[in-house]
Design a protein around this motif. Structure first.
Motif, PDB file in Angstrom:
ATOM      1  N   PRO A  66       0.790  -1.249   0.000  1.00 23.83           N
ATOM      2  CA  PRO A  66       0.000   0.000   0.000  1.00 23.83           C
ATOM      3  C   PRO A  66       0.818   1.294   0.000  1.00 23.83           C
ATOM      4  N   LYS A  67       2.090   1.228   0.328  1.00 29.76           N
ATOM      5  CA  LYS A  67       2.863   2.467   0.371  1.00 29.76           C
ATOM      6  C   LYS A  67       4.028   2.424  -0.609  1.00 29.76           C
ATOM      7  N   ALA A  68       3.940   1.585  -1.632  1.00 28.15           N
ATOM      8  CA  ALA A  68       5.051   1.429  -2.568  1.00 28.15           C
ATOM      9  C   ALA A  68       5.484   2.777  -3.136  1.00 28.15           C
ATOM     10  N   GLY A  69       6.792   3.029  -3.073  1.00 22.98           N
ATOM     11  CA  GLY A  69       7.346   4.246  -3.658  1.00 22.98           C
ATOM     12  C   GLY A  69       6.868   5.528  -3.010  1.00 22.98           C
ATOM     13  N   GLY A  70       6.259   5.431  -1.813  1.00 24.10           N
ATOM     14  CA  GLY A  70       5.782   6.640  -1.148  1.00 24.10           C
ATOM     15  C   GLY A  70       4.452   7.143  -1.697  1.00 24.10           C
ATOM     16  N   TYR A  71       3.839   6.383  -2.628  1.00 23.37           N
ATOM     17  CA  TYR A  71       2.519   6.737  -3.159  1.00 23.37           C
ATOM     18  C   TYR A  71       1.461   5.923  -2.430  1.00 23.37           C
ATOM     19  N   ASP A  72       0.227   6.445  -2.397  1.00 27.19           N
ATOM     20  CA  ASP A  72      -0.866   5.566  -2.016  1.00 27.19           C
ATOM     21  C   ASP A  72      -1.607   5.181  -3.301  1.00 27.19           C
ATOM     22  N   ALA A  73      -2.641   4.341  -3.176  1.00 29.88           N
ATOM     23  CA  ALA A  73      -3.311   3.822  -4.380  1.00 29.88           C
ATOM     24  C   ALA A  73      -3.889   4.962  -5.222  1.00 29.88           C
ATOM     25  N   THR A  74      -4.447   5.996  -4.558  1.00 27.70           N
ATOM     26  CA  THR A  74      -5.030   7.121  -5.304  1.00 27.70           C
ATOM     27  C   THR A  74      -3.954   7.855  -6.102  1.00 27.70           C
ATOM     28  N   ASP A  75      -2.795   8.086  -5.455  1.00 30.10           N
ATOM     29  CA  ASP A  75      -1.679   8.722  -6.172  1.00 30.10           C
ATOM     30  C   ASP A  75      -1.324   7.920  -7.415  1.00 30.10           C
ATOM     31  N   ALA A  76      -1.250   6.593  -7.243  1.00 32.81           N
ATOM     32  CA  ALA A  76      -0.801   5.729  -8.331  1.00 32.81           C
ATOM     33  C   ALA A  76      -1.764   5.795  -9.508  1.00 32.81           C
ATOM     34  N   VAL A  77      -3.067   5.711  -9.209  1.00 33.63           N
ATOM     35  CA  VAL A  77      -4.053   5.745 -10.297  1.00 33.63           C
ATOM     36  C   VAL A  77      -4.036   7.115 -10.976  1.00 33.63           C
ATOM     37  N   THR A  78      -3.921   8.176 -10.175  1.00 38.85           N
ATOM     38  CA  THR A  78      -3.836   9.522 -10.763  1.00 38.85           C
ATOM     39  C   THR A  78      -2.617   9.618 -11.672  1.00 38.85           C
ATOM     40  N   PHE A  79      -1.494   9.038 -11.213  1.00 39.33           N
ATOM     41  CA  PHE A  79      -0.268   9.036 -12.014  1.00 39.33           C
ATOM     42  C   PHE A  79      -0.513   8.379 -13.371  1.00 39.33           C
ATOM     43  N   ALA A  80      -1.257   7.255 -13.347  1.00 38.82           N
ATOM     44  CA  ALA A  80      -1.530   6.539 -14.608  1.00 38.82           C
ATOM     45  C   ALA A  80      -2.233   7.453 -15.608  1.00 38.82           C
ATOM     46  N   TRP A  81      -3.202   8.240 -15.121  1.00 37.74           N
ATOM     47  CA  TRP A  81      -3.967   9.107 -16.027  1.00 37.74           C
ATOM     48  C   TRP A  81      -3.157  10.327 -16.449  1.00 37.74           C
ATOM     49  N   ILE A  82      -2.323  10.854 -15.545  1.00 38.87           N
ATOM     50  CA  ILE A  82      -1.457  11.974 -15.948  1.00 38.87           C
ATOM     51  C   ILE A  82      -0.521  11.498 -17.060  1.00 38.87           C
ATOM     52  N   ALA A  83       0.017  10.284 -16.895  1.00 39.44           N
ATOM     53  CA  ALA A  83       0.933   9.747 -17.906  1.00 39.44           C
ATOM     54  C   ALA A  83       0.228   9.630 -19.259  1.00 39.44           C
ATOM     55  N   GLN A  84      -1.019   9.134 -19.272  1.00 36.90           N
ATOM     56  CA  GLN A  84      -1.764   9.036 -20.531  1.00 36.90           C
ATOM     57  C   GLN A  84      -1.962  10.425 -21.150  1.00 36.90           C
ATOM     58  N   ALA A  85      -2.237  11.410 -20.285  1.00 39.71           N
ATOM     59  CA  ALA A  85      -2.468  12.773 -20.784  1.00 39.71           C
ATOM     60  C   ALA A  85      -1.196  13.375 -21.382  1.00 39.71           C
ATOM     61  N   MET A  86      -0.039  12.927 -20.881  1.00 37.67           N
ATOM     62  CA  MET A  86       1.227  13.504 -21.336  1.00 37.67           C
ATOM     63  C   MET A  86       1.733  12.866 -22.635  1.00 37.67           C
ATOM     64  N   ILE A  87       1.265  11.641 -22.957  1.00 41.03           N
ATOM     65  CA  ILE A  87       1.818  10.916 -24.117  1.00 41.03           C
ATOM     66  C   ILE A  87       1.886  11.801 -25.351  1.00 41.03           C
ATOM     67  N   MET A  88       0.744  12.372 -25.742  1.00 39.38           N
ATOM     68  CA  MET A  88       0.724  13.179 -26.958  1.00 39.38           C
ATOM     69  C   MET A  88       1.183  14.611 -26.686  1.00 39.38           C
ATOM     70  N   THR A  89       0.820  15.147 -25.518  1.00 38.39           N
ATOM     71  CA  THR A  89       1.180  16.533 -25.215  1.00 38.39           C
ATOM     72  C   THR A  89       2.690  16.722 -25.287  1.00 38.39           C
ATOM     73  N   ILE A  90       3.415  15.825 -24.622  1.00 37.58           N
ATOM     74  CA  ILE A  90       4.871  15.920 -24.590  1.00 37.58           C
ATOM     75  C   ILE A  90       5.478  15.161 -25.777  1.00 37.58           C
ATOM     76  N   ALA A  91       4.642  14.396 -26.497  1.00 39.69           N
ATOM     77  CA  ALA A  91       5.112  13.558 -27.605  1.00 39.69           C
ATOM     78  C   ALA A  91       6.185  12.587 -27.113  1.00 39.69           C
ATOM     79  N   ILE A  92       5.819  11.781 -26.100  1.00 38.31           N
ATOM     80  CA  ILE A  92       6.767  10.841 -25.502  1.00 38.31           C
ATOM     81  C   ILE A  92       7.213   9.797 -26.521  1.00 38.31           C
ATOM     82  N   TRP A  93       6.257   9.361 -27.370  1.00 39.53           N
ATOM     83  CA  TRP A  93       6.584   8.347 -28.373  1.00 39.53           C
ATOM     84  C   TRP A  93       7.352   8.942 -29.548  1.00 39.53           C
ATOM     85  N   GLY A  94       7.593  10.239 -29.532  1.00 46.79           N
ATOM     86  CA  GLY A  94       8.194  10.896 -30.699  1.00 46.79           C
ATOM     87  C   GLY A  94       7.091  11.537 -31.514  1.00 46.79           C
ATOM     88  N   GLY A  95       7.436  12.075 -32.670  1.00 48.99           N
ATOM     89  CA  GLY A  95       6.423  12.754 -33.478  1.00 48.99           C
ATOM     90  C   GLY A  95       6.444  14.246 -33.218  1.00 48.99           C
TER      91      GLY A  95
END
Lengths: 265, 266
Positions: free
Chosen positions: A47-76
């Motif tokens: 439950p405390k992996a990496g200093g995150y709680d479950a809510t932090d982790a799920v929020t992180f997942a969605w922030i990462a999805q939002a950044m894929i195209m914005t930051i062009a992580i895959w290139g492009g």
């Protein structure tokens, strides 16, 4: 202002493909859901992996999805257009335009990023917020810091992509280099797994690499994992990489320009 | 059959083309191997923090991962570029494909065939072999036979999904990315034991988008695990049924799409 005009037109250009944007939002949302469940499973066990709680982790997942195209992580982004113009030789035309070469392509990429932030960043986040319990910044200062952090992330990403595109001056075909660059960007940005989960011996290293500026730093500011002066340190970290990589980019372009031979010139 | 022969001829041609730029080819195969392996690296990083996910250890998850990665890897190698059909329609080169005396589907599948996709297959094979070395399985003849059975029908399921995604582009040319949610999304979701998802999601993955039949049900048999949904035991062998139904639907979608296609011809 010229660069604003370039950015606005890049924004409009990307906004032409509505069906593609909708398809992308759908796909980002599906992946957001899948990754959220895998993170929930991890944080259920620990439950405390990496200093995150479950809510932090799920929020992180969605922030990462939002950044894929914005930051062009895959290139492009506009750097792909640049690489193509280098390959065909059209870049020679760009070089005698009475504008800053770097500024021209950066302005275009900022316009593109703004469009992707408002569509493929915002929409999946709304989907995520409807399906899962997410954490949102509570203060205006945090929102502001997050915005600045995303802009800096874009600068770091742009300068890395610029270097990849510039490799076409020597190799003509950027795709090999681009694929290898993608490997680093995807893994060390925190896109597939938050950097806080990395084993302790490697965490300091991955946190210091430029790709940490892509997702990990903005997400930590959003989640309040960085507060007070830590926010400033995070922004400074991104700014240092942005300045350093843009300087290298300038130097590389300078060398490349001297290599260009225009037919009959 | 002429279609298969045409496919093989086209494939050989594309392989020769890609061998022209050998350095780029080597770099891209390596990148494909590493890039697709990052998913497993992510699982390894997760296991630095936990001992099991959804009641499954890393060896068993490696088995699930290997099964789905091999399946999509082979499907992707065979017809991964069929998604380019939308771009072809937009550019108008699709018309040229239609007038060639070669089955359209064979052409679409072989379009820019590239051997670098072996990277993913090789990577899936490595993980699979490693998992077989570490998991404790009570091997019987039928369990051993289950391995090729899993990969064969898993591949067919992904072949059908790729085809449907491409067929959808006859209606909407720009939306090739939506298909990724089903193909690459399908493989991502089945890299993990389905016990980590809510039961409703598992129901959807069984009866609506049946990617659970790629590796989950066959793996339950091999690993001798109870089905969390409590479905009858024959579900663990029902992959061919799911694969055939999907292939039928995919063929129907493809035919309808091709028939519906009208050239730009303004």
């Amino acid at each position: 202002m010229l660069y604003v005009a370039v950015a606005v037109r890049a924004f409009r250009r990307y906004s032409t493909y509505t069906a593609a944007t909708l398809a992308g939002i759908f796909t980002n949302s599906v992946f957001g859901v899948i990754i959220s469940f895998t993170y929930l499973a991890v944080w259920h066990e620990s439950p405390k992996a990496g200093g995150y709680d479950a809510t932090d982790a799920v929020t992180f997942a969605w922030i990462a999805q939002a950044m894929i195209m914005t930051i062009a992580i895959w290139g492009g982004g506009t750097t792909d257009d640049l690489a193509e113009r280098i390959r065909t030789g059209d870049v020679a035309v760009d070089l005698y335009r009475p504008v800053s070469f770097l500024g021209w392509w950066l302005a275009g990429d900022i316009g593109r990023a703004a469009y992707h932030l408002l569509t493929r960043g915002l929409a999946p986040t709304v989907v995520g917020a409807l399906l899962f319990d997410l954490r949102f910044p509570s203060s205006a200062v945090t929102w502001l810091a997050f915005g600045g952090s995303v802009l800096l992330a874009l600068l770091v990403s742009f300068s890395l992509r610029l270097l990849v595109a510039a490799s076409a001056f020597w190799l003509l075909d950027q795709r090999g280099v681009q694929n290898l660059a993608m490997v680093f960007a995807v893994f060390f940005s925190g896109l597939v797994v938050p950097l806080v989960l990395f084993p302790t011996w490697s965490r300091a290293l991955v946190m210091a690499l430029p790709w940490a500026a892509f997702v990990q730093v903005p997400a930590d500011i959003w989640l309040g994992q960085r507060s007070g002066t830590e926010v400033l340190w995070g922004l400074a970290f991104q700014a240092v990489w942005a300045v350093a990589l843009l300087t290298v980019g300038r130097l590389v372009l300078g060398v490349a320009h001297r290599r260009i031979v225009v037919q009959g010139g | 059959v002429w279609g298969v022969r045409a496919y093989l001829l086209l494939v050989t041609m594309w392989v020769r083309v890609s061998m022209t730029y050998r350095a780029s080819f080597v770099m891209m195969t390596t990148a494909n191997f590493v890039l697709t392996g990052l998913d497993f690296a992510a699982i390894v990083v997760m296991f630095a923090n936990v001992d099991e996910l959804g009641g499954f250890g890393i060896g068993e998850i490696a088995f699930l991962y290997g099964g789905t990665t091999l399946s999509i890897g082979i499907a992707d190698l065979l017809l991964g570029n069929i998604e380019r059909i939308g771009a072809r329609i937009r550019l108008g080169t699709f018309d040229a494909m239609m007038v060639r005396p070669v089955p359209l589907y064979a052409q679409a599948c072989a379009d820019e065939f590239t051997l670098r996709r072996f990277g993913r297959i090789l990577q899936g094979l490595f993980v699979m072999v490693w998992s077989l070395l570490v998991v404790d399985v009570d091997w019987t003849v039928s369990r051993v036979l289950m391995l090729p059975y899993l990969v064969l029908f898993g591949t067919l399921i992904f072949v059908a999904l790729f085809t449907m995604g491409a067929a959808f582009q006859f209606w909407s040319q720009d939306s090739s990315e939506a298909a990724n949610a089903f193909t690459y999304g399908g493989t991502t979701i089945t890299q993990y034991p389905l016990t980590i998802y809510p039961q409703q999601v598992v129901m959807v993955l069984t009866f609506v988008v049946p990617v659970a039949f790629v590796n989950w049900y066959p793996s339950l048999y091999v690993l001798d695990r109870p089905d969390p949904l409590g479905l009858p035991g024959w579900f663990q062998f029902a992959s061919p049924v799911a694969a055939m139904v999907l292939c039928g639907l995919a063929a129907l979608a493809w035919r309808t799409g091709v028939r519906r296609y009208r050239s730009a011809g303004s």
